[in-house]
Structures are given as structure tokens and as C-alpha cells.
Write an enzyme that holds these catalytic residues in place. Structure first.
Site, PDB file in Angstrom:
ATOM      1  N   SER A  13       0.831  -1.213   0.000  1.00  0.00           N
ATOM      2  CA  SER A  13       0.000   0.000   0.000  1.00  0.00           C
ATOM      3  C   SER A  13       0.866   1.264   0.000  1.00  0.00           C
ATOM      4  O   SER A  13       0.466   2.291  -0.563  1.00  0.00           O
ATOM      5  CB  SER A  13      -0.979   0.007   1.174  1.00  0.00           C
ATOM      6  OG  SER A  13      -0.304   0.206   2.392  1.00  0.00           O
ATOM      7  N   ASN A 107      13.315   4.081   4.854  1.00  0.00           N
ATOM      8  CA  ASN A 107      12.382   3.073   5.355  1.00  0.00           C
ATOM      9  C   ASN A 107      11.243   3.787   6.068  1.00  0.00           C
ATOM     10  O   ASN A 107      11.419   4.905   6.563  1.00  0.00           O
ATOM     11  CB  ASN A 107      13.104   2.142   6.342  1.00  0.00           C
ATOM     12  CG  ASN A 107      12.187   1.053   6.876  1.00  0.00           C
ATOM     13  OD1 ASN A 107      11.417   0.445   6.117  1.00  0.00           O
ATOM     14  ND2 ASN A 107      12.234   0.795   8.171  1.00  0.00           N
ATOM     15  N   HIS A 109       8.534   3.145   9.244  1.00  0.00           N
ATOM     16  CA  HIS A 109       8.281   2.260  10.382  1.00  0.00           C
ATOM     17  C   HIS A 109       6.997   2.717  11.080  1.00  0.00           C
ATOM     18  O   HIS A 109       6.814   3.919  11.311  1.00  0.00           O
ATOM     19  CB  HIS A 109       9.474   2.313  11.351  1.00  0.00           C
ATOM     20  CG  HIS A 109       9.280   1.404  12.515  1.00  0.00           C
ATOM     21  ND1 HIS A 109       9.403   0.037  12.415  1.00  0.00           N
ATOM     22  CD2 HIS A 109       8.914   1.656  13.799  1.00  0.00           C
ATOM     23  CE1 HIS A 109       9.143  -0.515  13.590  1.00  0.00           C
ATOM     24  NE2 HIS A 109       8.848   0.443  14.436  1.00  0.00           N
TER      25      HIS A 109
HETATM   26  C1  GRF Z   1       3.738  -0.705   6.881  1.00  0.00           C
HETATM   27  O1  GRF Z   1       2.997  -0.695   8.076  1.00  0.00           O
HETATM   28  C2  GRF Z   1       5.127  -0.172   7.101  1.00  0.00           C
HETATM   29  O2  GRF Z   1       5.162   0.813   8.081  1.00  0.00           O
HETATM   30  C3  GRF Z   1       5.879  -1.387   7.556  1.00  0.00           C
HETATM   31  O3  GRF Z   1       5.349  -2.441   6.806  1.00  0.00           O
HETATM   32  C4  GRF Z   1       4.025  -2.124   6.402  1.00  0.00           C
HETATM   33  C5  GRF Z   1       3.979  -2.249   4.918  1.00  0.00           C
HETATM   34  O4  GRF Z   1       2.678  -2.075   4.418  1.00  0.00           O
HETATM   35  N1  GRF Z   1       7.292  -1.199   7.375  1.00  0.00           N
HETATM   36  P1  GRF Z   1       2.438  -2.011   2.842  1.00  0.00           P
HETATM   37  O5  GRF Z   1       3.038  -3.294   2.256  1.00  0.00           O
HETATM   38  O6  GRF Z   1       3.111  -0.787   2.317  1.00  0.00           O
HETATM   39  O7  GRF Z   1       0.946  -1.975   2.672  1.00  0.00           O
END
Ligand code: GRF
Length: 216
Positions: A13, A107, A109
């Protein structure tokens, strides 16, 4: 146009939010490639729907983790990638990739670092009982979620939150601050001195922390 390479392992997403921000013209960038370690990642579908090549690269196909990350770095360089975006890439990135893209790997988080690093940042926040959590975009260094912080969004935690409900609330802010952080990089507005990321924006103090609207 800043050339991005996105690494993702799952839903994608955040990849979607980045591609959407490019489409609307908000983000002056292009996604050159999606690299994934998971052949079943929904992110692959999202990339292909947007005409972006998706490459599956798995550590098991390489003699060592270092060899794997060297191969990933080569793939990204070959495609002219200038900034690497980790978007739900469920692995700790190793030195060969970090060295190849020093302070050019971001990244996101789902917690306010340095609180709740590692897996399940949202669950850790719910279990701890904090009243405010959020999300953090940071540059990647050798540690686990330890690199210099670029931008954070604060998100309230409710007493009856579950991991899922808090994750959903935080995710909306992830989708907002990740394209914004990349845009700042693309515009040359970020500089790093030690742990401190300087944001050269007209109203830095207004934009460096994004607060949710009252009542959210
Ligand atoms: C997100 O919550 C991000 O913060 C974490 O992994 C998740 C990835 O979600 N690192 P998506 O694959 O981008 O929907």
C-alpha cells in the site's frame, strides 16, 4: 525526475501511495523497479498494473546474505536507481546494499522511533499502553530501525485499540508522509549531519511533524 527503486515483501500500500503521488504530479520521481523477496506479494500486481517491472530476488538463490544484497544493489544500479525505498520489506538490509546507497535508502516504520522498533510496532504500542504513537520515515543504516529520522507523524492510540485498528489509523499517515519525505529528497531539501536530518523547507517547524486533526 528522481529514479526510485522500491523493495517490498507484501501488500504494497505504501508503494501504491508513492505511485499515486507520482501520477498526480505531487512527487517528481519515477519508480524504475520493484524488487521483492516474495513471489506472492500483492505489491507485484500493483507494480505491473502501473507498468513497473517487478523482479523477484530471494536470498535462497544466493550463497550468502551479503551476496544477495550485492546482487540487489547491482540490479538497482543497473536500472539507474538514485533512491531506494523500503516499503514493507521484511528483512534487515545488509552492508553491501547500504554501502552502495549510503544515506540513499529510506524506510517507513509504524511507530515513533526510537520507540517500538522491529516487528509489530503497532502491537507493541497497544500492549505498552502509550497514548500517542505514529510513524517514522528514516534513512537506513546498519541497525534495526536506527537510522537518522527524516519525518514523523503523531497518531493517537485509543484505550480500546487493537493492533488492527491502530495499524489502520497509522497507515493513513504513512501514505501521507512517505511521499512527502521522498519529495523533500527529490527537491534536494534534506541534508544529514550525524544523526540529524536538516529539512530545508520554508516552514520546517510546521511540516517536520504532521499531527492528526483533533478528534481523529
Ligand atoms: C507498513 O505498516 C510499514 O510501516 C511497515 O510495513 C508495512 C507495509 O505495508 N514497514 P504495505 O506493504 O506498504 O501496505
Amino acid at each position: 525526475m528522481l529514479k526510485l527503486g522500491v523493495l517490498a515483501s507484501g501488500r504494497g500500500s505504501n508503494l501504491q501511495a508513492i505511485m499515486d503521488s507520482i501520477k498526480t504530479g505531487y512527487l517528481p520521481a519515477s519508480v524504475e523497479v520493484l524488487v521483492t523477496d516474495n513471489p506472492g506479494a500483492y505489491a507485484i500486481r500493483r507494480a505491473e498494473d502501473n507498468g513497473i517491472p517487478a523482479v523477484v530476488m530471494q536470498p535462497s538463490d544466493h550463497p550468502s546474505h551479503d551476496a544477495y544484497y550485492s546482487a540487489v544493489a547491482e540490479e538497482l544500479k543497473r536500472r539507474g536507481v538514485e533512491l531506494v525505498i523500503l516499503a514493507g520489506f521484511m528483512r534487515i538490509v545488509r552492508k553491501p546494499l547500504i554501502d552502495a546507497f549510503r544515506m540513499r535508502i529510506m524506510n517507513i516504520h509504524p511507530a515513533l522511533l526510537p520507540s517500538f522498533p522491529g516487528l509489530h510496532g503497532q502491537r507493541q504500542a497497544v500492549d505498552y499502553g502509550v497514548k500517542i504513537s505514529g510513524c517514522t520515515v528514516h534513512f537506513v543504516d546498519e541497525g534495526m530501525d536506527t537510522g537518522p529520522v527524516i519525518i514523523q507523524a503523531a497518531v493517537p492510540v485509543h484505550h480500546d485499540d487493537t493492533e488492527e485498528s491502530l495499524s489502520q489509523r497509522i497507515l493513513k499517515y504513512e501514505h501521507r508522509i512517505y511521499p512527502y519525505a521522498i519529495r523533500l529528497f527529490a527537491e534536494g531539501r534534506l541534508s544529514v549531519e550525524g544523526r540529524i536530518v536538516k529539512v530545508d523547507a520554508p516552514a520546517e517547524r510546521d511540516v517536520a511533524v504532521v499531527n492528526p486533526p483533533l478528534g481523529d
